[in-house]
Design a protein around this motif. Structure first.
Motif, PDB file in Angstrom:
ATOM      1  N   THR A 192      -9.649   7.904   4.907  1.00  0.00           N
ATOM      2  CA  THR A 192      -8.586   8.894   5.060  1.00  0.00           C
ATOM      3  C   THR A 192      -7.758   8.591   6.293  1.00  0.00           C
ATOM      4  O   THR A 192      -8.295   8.510   7.411  1.00  0.00           O
ATOM      5  CB  THR A 192      -9.169  10.318   5.187  1.00  0.00           C
ATOM      6  N   ASN A 193      -6.459   8.397   6.095  1.00  0.00           N
ATOM      7  CA  ASN A 193      -5.552   8.148   7.215  1.00  0.00           C
ATOM      8  C   ASN A 193      -4.159   8.626   6.832  1.00  0.00           C
ATOM      9  O   ASN A 193      -3.701   8.378   5.711  1.00  0.00           O
ATOM     10  CB  ASN A 193      -5.536   6.664   7.579  1.00  0.00           C
ATOM     11  N   ASP A 197       1.163   3.043   6.256  1.00  0.00           N
ATOM     12  CA  ASP A 197       1.053   1.624   6.613  1.00  0.00           C
ATOM     13  C   ASP A 197      -0.407   1.219   6.791  1.00  0.00           C
ATOM     14  O   ASP A 197      -0.825   0.142   6.329  1.00  0.00           O
ATOM     15  CB  ASP A 197       1.826   1.346   7.911  1.00  0.00           C
ATOM     16  N   ILE A 198      -1.189   2.062   7.466  1.00  0.00           N
ATOM     17  CA  ILE A 198      -2.593   1.749   7.684  1.00  0.00           C
ATOM     18  C   ILE A 198      -3.363   1.812   6.374  1.00  0.00           C
ATOM     19  O   ILE A 198      -4.226   0.970   6.098  1.00  0.00           O
ATOM     20  CB  ILE A 198      -3.197   2.681   8.744  1.00  0.00           C
ATOM     21  N   THR A 214      -8.900   3.879  -5.797  1.00  0.00           N
ATOM     22  CA  THR A 214      -7.912   4.811  -6.341  1.00  0.00           C
ATOM     23  C   THR A 214      -7.448   5.753  -5.240  1.00  0.00           C
ATOM     24  O   THR A 214      -8.170   5.989  -4.251  1.00  0.00           O
ATOM     25  CB  THR A 214      -8.496   5.656  -7.491  1.00  0.00           C
ATOM     26  N   HIS A 215      -6.237   6.284  -5.429  1.00  0.00           N
ATOM     27  CA  HIS A 215      -5.764   7.356  -4.547  1.00  0.00           C
ATOM     28  C   HIS A 215      -6.460   8.651  -4.947  1.00  0.00           C
ATOM     29  O   HIS A 215      -6.646   8.930  -6.131  1.00  0.00           O
ATOM     30  CB  HIS A 215      -4.244   7.543  -4.671  1.00  0.00           C
ATOM     31  N   CYS A 216      -6.850   9.406  -3.975  1.00  0.00           N
ATOM     32  CA  CYS A 216      -7.476  10.704  -4.240  1.00  0.00           C
ATOM     33  C   CYS A 216      -6.639  11.762  -3.523  1.00  0.00           C
ATOM     34  O   CYS A 216      -6.834  12.043  -2.339  1.00  0.00           O
ATOM     35  CB  CYS A 216      -8.916  10.714  -3.734  1.00  0.00           C
ATOM     36  N   TYR A 223      -3.601  11.063   1.202  1.00  0.00           N
ATOM     37  CA  TYR A 223      -4.149  10.429   2.393  1.00  0.00           C
ATOM     38  C   TYR A 223      -5.516   9.779   2.162  1.00  0.00           C
ATOM     39  O   TYR A 223      -6.014   9.062   3.021  1.00  0.00           O
ATOM     40  CB  TYR A 223      -4.297  11.445   3.530  1.00  0.00           C
ATOM     41  N   ASN A 224      -6.136  10.045   1.018  1.00  0.00           N
ATOM     42  CA  ASN A 224      -7.493   9.593   0.761  1.00  0.00           C
ATOM     43  C   ASN A 224      -7.541   8.415  -0.208  1.00  0.00           C
ATOM     44  O   ASN A 224      -6.906   8.454  -1.264  1.00  0.00           O
ATOM     45  CB  ASN A 224      -8.330  10.737   0.186  1.00  0.00           C
TER      46      ASN A 224
END
Length: 244
Positions: A192-193, A197-198, A214-216, A223-224
């Motif tokens: 999580t960030n 970019d990160i 996958t995106h959560c 962000y996850n």
């Protein structure tokens, strides 16, 4: 005494106070008309070789839970760690010492966390992503020499990111097996960030390593990053593992 050894090293060898060594050196510089320059073993400034593996891990930690203070009279790199994760605290300290052995490294205990600090202005040389404001409010991109290190040691970079802003958890589900409800647990990794970019640096590296993700999205925020497929979790377990 003029061979570049730190005051603390000279003081320990001669069994005298560190301040005495500092005063001797100050008086000697006055006699020779020299200005004081802080000794450094910064790889970028001296051209010396350094531990690429430790740097890849430290880069991940810095992009996650690290920051640099660079003021007129205060310069240090800080990595914030959960106070209960003593392994992580030791690894953060070890990585700092391996990349730049000369600066002083200390631990500052705060409620619920430990701040691992290394004192030198030259961390700005090693982490050119440093700048005013929060990381997610500015562009974060790796220099070519940093990307080369990440390409050479991608798992260390991923491990640093997960150890800073990630976790390994166990999810539970209920399934009907032969008419009987059974509870199953399966592990997954989260990162999580807030900085896109990160997150991209993390997922781009996972792609190169063959790790499916996958995106959560939660509460509308992407962000996850989740790694949940069995084969990918096995890869993460083999090279990253839970924080401790």
């Amino acid at each position: 005494m003029n061979q570049g050894a730190p005051n603390r090293v000279v003081a320990a060898q001669l069994n005298i106070p560190r301040g005495t060594v500092g005063w001797w050196r100050s008086e000697d510089r006055k006699v020779r008309g020299e200005a004081y320059e802080q000794p450094t073993d910064c790889p970028q400034c001296t051209g010396r070789e350094f531990d690429d593996v430790a740097y890849a891990y430290l880069l991940g930690l810095y992009l996650g839970d690290g920051h640099i203070i660079s003021k007129r009279s205060q310069h240090h790199l800080s990595i914030f760690c959960n106070a209960t994760q003593i392994g992580l605290i030791s690894m953060a300290e070890e990585a700092m010492r391996k990349v730049m052995p000369l600066p002083t490294v200390t631990r500052r205990h705060k409620p619920g966390c430990v701040e691992v600090k290394s004192y030198t202005k030259h961390w700005c040389c090693m982490f050119p992503q440093h700048g005013p404001g929060k990381k997610h409010e500015r562009k974060i991109a790796l220099e070519s020499w940093q990307q080369a290190i990440v390409d050479a040691h991608p798992w260390e970079f991923v491990r640093g990111l997960v150890h800073s802003d990630g976790c390994r958890i166990t999810n539970w589900t209920i399934r009907l097996v032969g008419g009987e409800r059974k509870r199953y647990g399966y592990p997954r990794y989260f990162f999580t960030n807030v900085s896109s970019d990160i997150r991209d640096l993390y997922t781009d590296t996972l792609d190169k390593l063959g790790v499916e993700w996958t995106h959560c999205t939660r509460h509308g925020n992407p962000y996850n990053i989740s790694v949940a497929r069995k084969a990918s979790v096995a890869l993460m377990d083999a090279h990253v593992g839970p924080k401790y």
